[in-house]
Design an enzyme around this catalytic site. Structure first.
Site, PDB file in Angstrom:
ATOM      1  N   GLU A  78       4.963  -4.387  11.944  1.00 40.69           N
ATOM      2  CA  GLU A  78       3.899  -3.412  11.680  1.00 40.69           C
ATOM      3  C   GLU A  78       2.791  -4.163  10.967  1.00 40.69           C
ATOM      4  O   GLU A  78       2.888  -4.421   9.762  1.00 40.69           O
ATOM      5  CB  GLU A  78       4.430  -2.275  10.791  1.00 40.69           C
ATOM      6  N   GLU A 133       7.825   2.451  14.613  1.00 42.86           N
ATOM      7  CA  GLU A 133       8.557   3.112  13.542  1.00 42.86           C
ATOM      8  C   GLU A 133       8.445   4.625  13.769  1.00 42.86           C
ATOM      9  O   GLU A 133       7.615   5.097  14.550  1.00 42.86           O
ATOM     10  CB  GLU A 133       7.994   2.718  12.176  1.00 42.86           C
ATOM     11  N   ASN A 162       0.803  -1.232   0.000  1.00 46.45           N
ATOM     12  CA  ASN A 162       0.000   0.000   0.000  1.00 46.45           C
ATOM     13  C   ASN A 162       0.834   1.279   0.000  1.00 46.45           C
ATOM     14  O   ASN A 162       0.408   2.282  -0.553  1.00 46.45           O
ATOM     15  CB  ASN A 162      -1.011  -0.020   1.149  1.00 46.45           C
ATOM     16  N   CYS A 184      -3.397   0.427   6.824  1.00 47.23           N
ATOM     17  CA  CYS A 184      -3.419  -0.477   7.985  1.00 47.23           C
ATOM     18  C   CYS A 184      -4.122   0.117   9.196  1.00 47.23           C
ATOM     19  O   CYS A 184      -4.799  -0.580   9.923  1.00 47.23           O
ATOM     20  CB  CYS A 184      -1.995  -0.853   8.360  1.00 47.23           C
TER      21      CYS A 184
HETATM   22  P1  NDP Z   1       1.192  -9.734   3.542  1.00 49.52           P
HETATM   23  O1  NDP Z   1       1.279 -10.086   4.983  1.00 49.52           O
HETATM   24  O2  NDP Z   1       0.519 -10.663   2.634  1.00 49.52           O
HETATM   25  O3  NDP Z   1       2.661  -9.500   2.951  1.00 49.52           O
HETATM   26  C1  NDP Z   1       3.580  -8.583   3.514  1.00 49.52           C
HETATM   27  C2  NDP Z   1       4.962  -8.861   2.959  1.00 49.52           C
HETATM   28  O4  NDP Z   1       5.475 -10.077   3.516  1.00 49.52           O
HETATM   29  C3  NDP Z   1       5.005  -9.039   1.443  1.00 49.52           C
HETATM   30  O5  NDP Z   1       6.201  -8.494   0.939  1.00 49.52           O
HETATM   31  C4  NDP Z   1       4.982 -10.549   1.315  1.00 49.52           C
HETATM   32  O6  NDP Z   1       5.480 -10.976   0.094  1.00 49.52           O
HETATM   33  C5  NDP Z   1       5.866 -10.958   2.470  1.00 49.52           C
HETATM   34  N1  NDP Z   1       5.689 -12.333   2.949  1.00 49.52           N
HETATM   35  C6  NDP Z   1       4.603 -13.137   2.817  1.00 49.52           C
HETATM   36  N2  NDP Z   1       4.824 -14.329   3.434  1.00 49.52           N
HETATM   37  C7  NDP Z   1       6.062 -14.276   3.978  1.00 49.52           C
HETATM   38  C8  NDP Z   1       6.864 -15.179   4.759  1.00 49.52           C
HETATM   39  N3  NDP Z   1       6.428 -16.392   5.110  1.00 49.52           N
HETATM   40  N4  NDP Z   1       8.100 -14.784   5.139  1.00 49.52           N
HETATM   41  C9  NDP Z   1       8.550 -13.534   4.821  1.00 49.52           C
HETATM   42  N5  NDP Z   1       7.851 -12.646   4.085  1.00 49.52           N
HETATM   43  C10 NDP Z   1       6.620 -12.993   3.675  1.00 49.52           C
HETATM   44  O7  NDP Z   1       0.533  -8.282   3.503  1.00 49.52           O
HETATM   45  P2  NDP Z   1       0.059  -7.449   2.227  1.00 49.52           P
HETATM   46  O8  NDP Z   1       1.215  -7.179   1.341  1.00 49.52           O
HETATM   47  O9  NDP Z   1      -1.173  -8.091   1.679  1.00 49.52           O
HETATM   48  O10 NDP Z   1      -0.314  -6.052   2.930  1.00 49.52           O
HETATM   49  C11 NDP Z   1      -1.492  -5.848   3.612  1.00 49.52           C
HETATM   50  C12 NDP Z   1      -1.302  -6.057   5.116  1.00 49.52           C
HETATM   51  O11 NDP Z   1      -0.259  -5.209   5.590  1.00 49.52           O
HETATM   52  C13 NDP Z   1      -2.535  -5.659   5.899  1.00 49.52           C
HETATM   53  O12 NDP Z   1      -2.788  -6.600   6.914  1.00 49.52           O
HETATM   54  C14 NDP Z   1      -2.145  -4.334   6.513  1.00 49.52           C
HETATM   55  O13 NDP Z   1      -2.853  -4.025   7.663  1.00 49.52           O
HETATM   56  C15 NDP Z   1      -0.688  -4.505   6.757  1.00 49.52           C
HETATM   57  N6  NDP Z   1      -0.030  -3.209   6.853  1.00 49.52           N
HETATM   58  C16 NDP Z   1       0.425  -2.774   8.076  1.00 49.52           C
HETATM   59  C17 NDP Z   1       0.988  -1.515   8.219  1.00 49.52           C
HETATM   60  C18 NDP Z   1       1.508  -1.044   9.530  1.00 49.52           C
HETATM   61  O14 NDP Z   1       2.347  -0.146   9.541  1.00 49.52           O
HETATM   62  N7  NDP Z   1       1.080  -1.588  10.667  1.00 49.52           N
HETATM   63  C19 NDP Z   1       1.080  -0.600   7.071  1.00 49.52           C
HETATM   64  C20 NDP Z   1       0.630  -1.166   5.833  1.00 49.52           C
HETATM   65  C21 NDP Z   1       0.069  -2.425   5.744  1.00 49.52           C
HETATM   66  P3  NDP Z   1       4.499 -11.069  -1.206  1.00 49.52           P
HETATM   67  O15 NDP Z   1       3.302 -10.223  -0.939  1.00 49.52           O
HETATM   68  O16 NDP Z   1       5.350 -10.523  -2.267  1.00 49.52           O
HETATM   69  O17 NDP Z   1       4.141 -12.492  -1.324  1.00 49.52           O
END
Ligand code: NDP
Length: 485
Positions: free
Chosen positions: A251, A459, A154, A285
């Site tokens: 996060e 952060e 995002n 998020c």
């Molecule tokens: P995901 O949890 O699906 O993915 C986050 C990242 O982790 C991606 O780069 C993903 O790779 C990677 N990933 C997935 N599985 C693994 C693993 N087993 N080991 C290491 N890395 C892994 O989240 P989204 O990308 O769908 O983002 C949305 C989520 O992020 C929502 O829940 C949102 O609330 C949260 N978020 C939190 C924020 C905060 O600051 N608290 C800010 C923004 C979002 P890939 O997707 O390439 O497979």
């Protein structure tokens, strides 16, 4: 057709673009049209190894530089990002589909703020002197080593900088893996850092899906992992990091409450609800997606909200007048549509929206449900799309219990003109980031992060320094040392 969005190569390692065609191909899609705008490759084990080796080697010399020298480079990078804000914002719009109206003020600019803030702080990082009679102890603030950053889709530029800036200020190096959905902007961040004078290997970018992230997290060359992602991914990454006793920042997601009392300024409350549910098409998020509205103003609130939603400009994200863009991907659109169907099925009242827009790309209408109850799926699970759930309440004690009745604890907001109540409610919220008469501000000066299942660590602000450095204590005896024999 060749798009200006095609990067020179998939990865950025040791100060240069690197390609390895053996990695699985990844199509980068413009969410507004569904067109493929770039093609990259996932990192192979060889690429991952190359990035981690480069980061390990470069970190040693980087940590030897003074904080002033490190900070100067970060601040120079901030200046370059600001000068190129237009181009970077256009790229972010291609990558995420978010309207230029948003990306031009919230992405590269926020990344530049982090680089400037932590660049300024680098020279001030210091230990402590602790006098013990004639003897004394001094502490040294040391970097952790190699940090891995893993980003969600995002806020790709912002996340790359929010993790990179404090890590680098403290003398660490970083290997950053963007989400495979939005892989383009982090490469630009790496390029700009090197142009600003960052030594090769201090900030590297590798592409790939979760398996690449998992390989990075479990690698013994890594000392710290900072993830922005969902709670389920957070659990996996945290467990894997724990096996190697690595430092973590998590996060994660949320289902944050926004509480609107009868005495609130109605238009401000509606503005907060719009910002906290429909900015970035709801893909934020910290969004306040459970909007608790006190019964006395419920109908007035819904009427004003519907009227204001009618003014959303839905269209070409590159047009500066557009204020509402597409969802990031086909998959995310389907997930959100599933939740809308669940809302209807479980008896919530659909006030507005709920449909896919008939056009190319991944478009959903801004959607509001009223008469939502606490047990409905749309009130319990993170949707991560433009879907607001409006719930009624009678009094403060009742709404506080309900607001906190969730496994998440990322954010919470209150709208009221009663000052004492505002602070009492903020004190009662079980959330890391709270808002009074505002919503979703995230200035670099203030700590940002979640409690409960929503995260570990913070952060931004000086608090981030604690998560990218460790203290060494050095005990000094000035006189003779006695021993029992
Ligand atoms: P995901 O949890 O699906 O993915 C986050 C990242 O982790 C991606 O780069 C993903 O790779 C990677 N990933 C997935 N599985 C693994 C693993 N087993 N080991 C290491 N890395 C892994 O989240 P989204 O990308 O769908 O983002 C949305 C989520 O992020 C929502 O829940 C949102 O609330 C949260 N978020 C939190 C924020 C905060 O600051 N608290 C800010 C923004 C979002 P890939 O997707 O390439 O497979």
């Amino acid at each position: 057709m060749t798009y200006p969005t095609q990067p020179k190569a998939s990865h950025f390692i040791n100060g240069a673009y690197v390609e390895d065609d053996a990695g699985a191909p990844i199509d980068v899609i413009y969410p507004a049209t569904g067109e493929v705008i770039a093609k990259i490759h996932s990192a192979t084990p060889a690429i991952i190894g190359q990035a981690l080796d480069a980061a390990r080697t470069a970190q040693v010399e980087w940590a030897k530089m003074t904080g002033t020298e490190r900070g100067r480079i970060l601040r120079r990078a901030a200046d370059i990002m600001r000068e190129r804000n237009h181009d970077l914002s256009v790229l972010e719009t291609w990558d995420t589909g978010k309207p230029y109206q948003e990306t031009s003020v919230a992405d590269a600019t926020s990344g530049a703020d982090a680089l400037e803030y932590f660049g300024g702080m680098a020279a001030t990082l210091a230990g402590q002197h602790i006098q013990l009679g004639e003897d004394w102890v001094y502490t040294v603030r040391e970097p952790l080593g190699v940090c891995v950053g893993i980003g969600a889709w995002n806020y790709p530029t912002q996340i790359a900088c929010w993790k990179g800036a404090p890590a680098l200020a403290c003398g660490n190096s970083m290997v950053f893996k963007p989400s495979e959905t939005t892989p383009l902007s982090a490469l630009k961040v790496a390029e700009i850092l090197v142009e600003a004078g960052l030594p090769a290997g201090v900030y590297n970018v590798v592409q790939g899906l979760g398996d690449v992230g998992a390989a990075l997290v479990s690698d013994p060359r890594v000392d710290k992992v900072s993830l922005t992602g969902s709670v389920p991914t957070g659990r996996k990454v945290y467990a894997s990091a724990a096996a190697g006793m690595k430092h973590v920042t998590m996060e994660l997601g949320g289902k944050s409450p926004m509480v609107i009392f009868d005495d609130a300024d109605l238009d401000n409350a509606v503005s907060g609800a719009i910002l906290g549910n429909f900015y970035s098409s709801g893909q934020v998020c910290s969004n306040g997606t459970r909007v608790f509205v006190q019964k006395g103003i419920k109908e007035a609130f819904l009427a004003r909200l519907t009227e204001r939603l009618g003014k959303a400009v839905i269209g070409d994200p590159m047009d500066p007048n557009t204020s509402f863009g597409p969802m990031v991907s086909a998959r995310q659109t389907e997930i959100v549509e599933g939740y809308v169907a669940k809302g209807v099925e479980e008896g919530a009242r659909l006030v507005t929206g709920g449909k896919r827009l008939e056009r190319k790309g991944f478009w959903l209408e801004p959607t509001v449900f009223a008469d939502v109850t606490d047990d409905m799926t749309i009130a319990r699970e993170e949707i991560f799309g433009p879907v607001m759930a409006v719930l009624d309440f009678e009094d403060e004690a009742e709404v506080m219990a309900r607001a906190n009745d969730t496994e998440f604890g990322l954010a919470a907001g209150v709208f009221t003109r009663d000052l004492a109540r505002a602070h009492r409610v903020a004190a009662g919220f079980e959330a890391g980031t709270c808002y009074i008469n505002t919503y979703n501000d995230a200035p670099v000066e203030a700590p940002f992060g979640g409690s409960k299942q929503s995260g570990v660590g913070r952060e931004n602000s000086a608090a981030a320094i604690e998560h990218y450095s460790q203290l060494k204590s050095v005990y000094v005896r000035m006189g003779d040392l006695e021993a029992p024999f």
